[in-house]
Scaffold this motif. Structure first.
Motif, PDB file in Angstrom:
ATOM      1  N   ALA A 193       6.523 -32.600 -25.926  1.00 36.73           N
ATOM      2  CA  ALA A 193       6.002 -31.286 -26.323  1.00 36.73           C
ATOM      3  C   ALA A 193       5.338 -31.370 -27.695  1.00 36.73           C
ATOM      4  O   ALA A 193       4.281 -30.763 -27.929  1.00 36.73           O
ATOM      5  CB  ALA A 193       7.129 -30.254 -26.346  1.00 36.73           C
ATOM      6  N   HIS A 194       5.937 -32.124 -28.612  1.00 31.51           N
ATOM      7  CA  HIS A 194       5.357 -32.305 -29.945  1.00 31.51           C
ATOM      8  C   HIS A 194       4.001 -33.008 -29.850  1.00 31.51           C
ATOM      9  O   HIS A 194       3.029 -32.596 -30.491  1.00 31.51           O
ATOM     10  CB  HIS A 194       6.334 -33.106 -30.813  1.00 31.51           C
ATOM     11  N   GLN A 195       3.933 -34.046 -29.022  1.00 30.93           N
ATOM     12  CA  GLN A 195       2.672 -34.769 -28.836  1.00 30.93           C
ATOM     13  C   GLN A 195       1.621 -33.886 -28.170  1.00 30.93           C
ATOM     14  O   GLN A 195       0.440 -33.969 -28.511  1.00 30.93           O
ATOM     15  CB  GLN A 195       2.906 -36.031 -28.008  1.00 30.93           C
ATOM     16  N   ALA A 196       2.029 -33.044 -27.244  1.00 30.50           N
ATOM     17  CA  ALA A 196       1.085 -32.162 -26.553  1.00 30.50           C
ATOM     18  C   ALA A 196       0.426 -31.189 -27.523  1.00 30.50           C
ATOM     19  O   ALA A 196      -0.695 -30.737 -27.283  1.00 30.50           O
ATOM     20  CB  ALA A 196       1.803 -31.389 -25.440  1.00 30.50           C
ATOM     21  N   LYS A 197       1.105 -30.907 -28.634  1.00 32.18           N
ATOM     22  CA  LYS A 197       0.544 -30.022 -29.662  1.00 32.18           C
ATOM     23  C   LYS A 197      -0.198 -30.821 -30.741  1.00 32.18           C
ATOM     24  O   LYS A 197      -0.531 -30.276 -31.784  1.00 32.18           O
ATOM     25  CB  LYS A 197       1.664 -29.216 -30.317  1.00 32.18           C
ATOM     26  N   GLY A 198      -0.431 -32.100 -30.487  1.00 31.23           N
ATOM     27  CA  GLY A 198      -1.162 -32.925 -31.433  1.00 31.23           C
ATOM     28  C   GLY A 198      -0.279 -33.686 -32.404  1.00 31.23           C
ATOM     29  O   GLY A 198      -0.773 -34.335 -33.311  1.00 31.23           O
ATOM     30  N   GLY A 199       1.033 -33.619 -32.223  1.00 24.57           N
ATOM     31  CA  GLY A 199       1.958 -34.298 -33.123  1.00 24.57           C
ATOM     32  C   GLY A 199       2.040 -35.788 -32.864  1.00 24.57           C
ATOM     33  O   GLY A 199       1.674 -36.285 -31.794  1.00 24.57           O
ATOM     34  N   HIS A 206       7.737 -26.961 -38.886  1.00 26.06           N
ATOM     35  CA  HIS A 206       6.714 -27.812 -38.266  1.00 26.06           C
ATOM     36  C   HIS A 206       6.278 -28.935 -39.209  1.00 26.06           C
ATOM     37  O   HIS A 206       5.961 -28.708 -40.379  1.00 26.06           O
ATOM     38  CB  HIS A 206       5.486 -26.992 -37.877  1.00 26.06           C
ATOM     39  N   ALA A 233       1.762 -23.578 -40.458  1.00 27.40           N
ATOM     40  CA  ALA A 233       2.299 -23.822 -39.114  1.00 27.40           C
ATOM     41  C   ALA A 233       3.794 -23.551 -39.131  1.00 27.40           C
ATOM     42  O   ALA A 233       4.576 -24.375 -39.581  1.00 27.40           O
ATOM     43  CB  ALA A 233       2.018 -25.263 -38.694  1.00 27.40           C
ATOM     44  N   PRO A 259       3.656 -32.397 -38.631  1.00 26.86           N
ATOM     45  CA  PRO A 259       2.808 -33.062 -37.631  1.00 26.86           C
ATOM     46  C   PRO A 259       3.275 -34.473 -37.295  1.00 26.86           C
ATOM     47  O   PRO A 259       3.014 -34.963 -36.203  1.00 26.86           O
ATOM     48  CB  PRO A 259       1.425 -33.077 -38.281  1.00 26.86           C
TER      49      PRO A 259
END
Length: 130
Positions: A92-98, A65, A23, A67
């Motif tokens: 934005a990080h959470q929206a990508k699963g972070g 990156h 990633a 997570p």
């Protein structure tokens, strides 16, 4: 971050050191732009204000990156616009699963955040802590 190195040298180092072949993070200049500081990457990190240094620390999160972000007082030395920027970066990080774990004394302006309030230490009066 090393005060003697430029912003771009610092971010290049962390991008290389934390490289994740599965990633990729943002290019250094894109990360600096994402935190609103693309015009100062040529300056030594030590020349920056405390708020600018904090924003560059956010850029460090973007160049490699990870997570899970673990943040300690992420809003220290930030103005209101930088507070909003941090909330946007986290969203934005959470929206990508972070995932973000943050220790803070003030709300971060996030939706669906869970809180653990540390109000004291149970057992102090009962010898639990020695």
């Amino acid at each position: 971050m090393k005060n003697e190195l430029t912003v771009v040298e610092n971010l290049d180092f962390w991008q290389s050191f934390l490289a994740n072949p599965d990633a990729a993070g943002l290019p250094v200049e894109d990360a600096a732009e994402a935190v609103g500081l693309s015009g100062i990457t040529h300056l030594p990190f030590g020349y920056l204000s405390a708020g600018q240094q904090r924003r560059i620390a956010f850029a460090k999160l973007l160049v490699a990156h990870r997570p899970v972000w673990i943040l300690d007082e992420p809003t220290a030395a930030l103005d209101a616009s930088a507070d909003r920027l941090l909330a946007q970066l986290i969203a934005a990080h959470q929206a990508k699963g972070g995932i973000v774990l943050a220790a803070t004394h003030q709300p971060l302006g996030l939706e669906n955040a869970r809180e653990l309030k540390m109000t004291g230490f149970a057992g102090v009066d009962h010898g639990v802590w020695g």
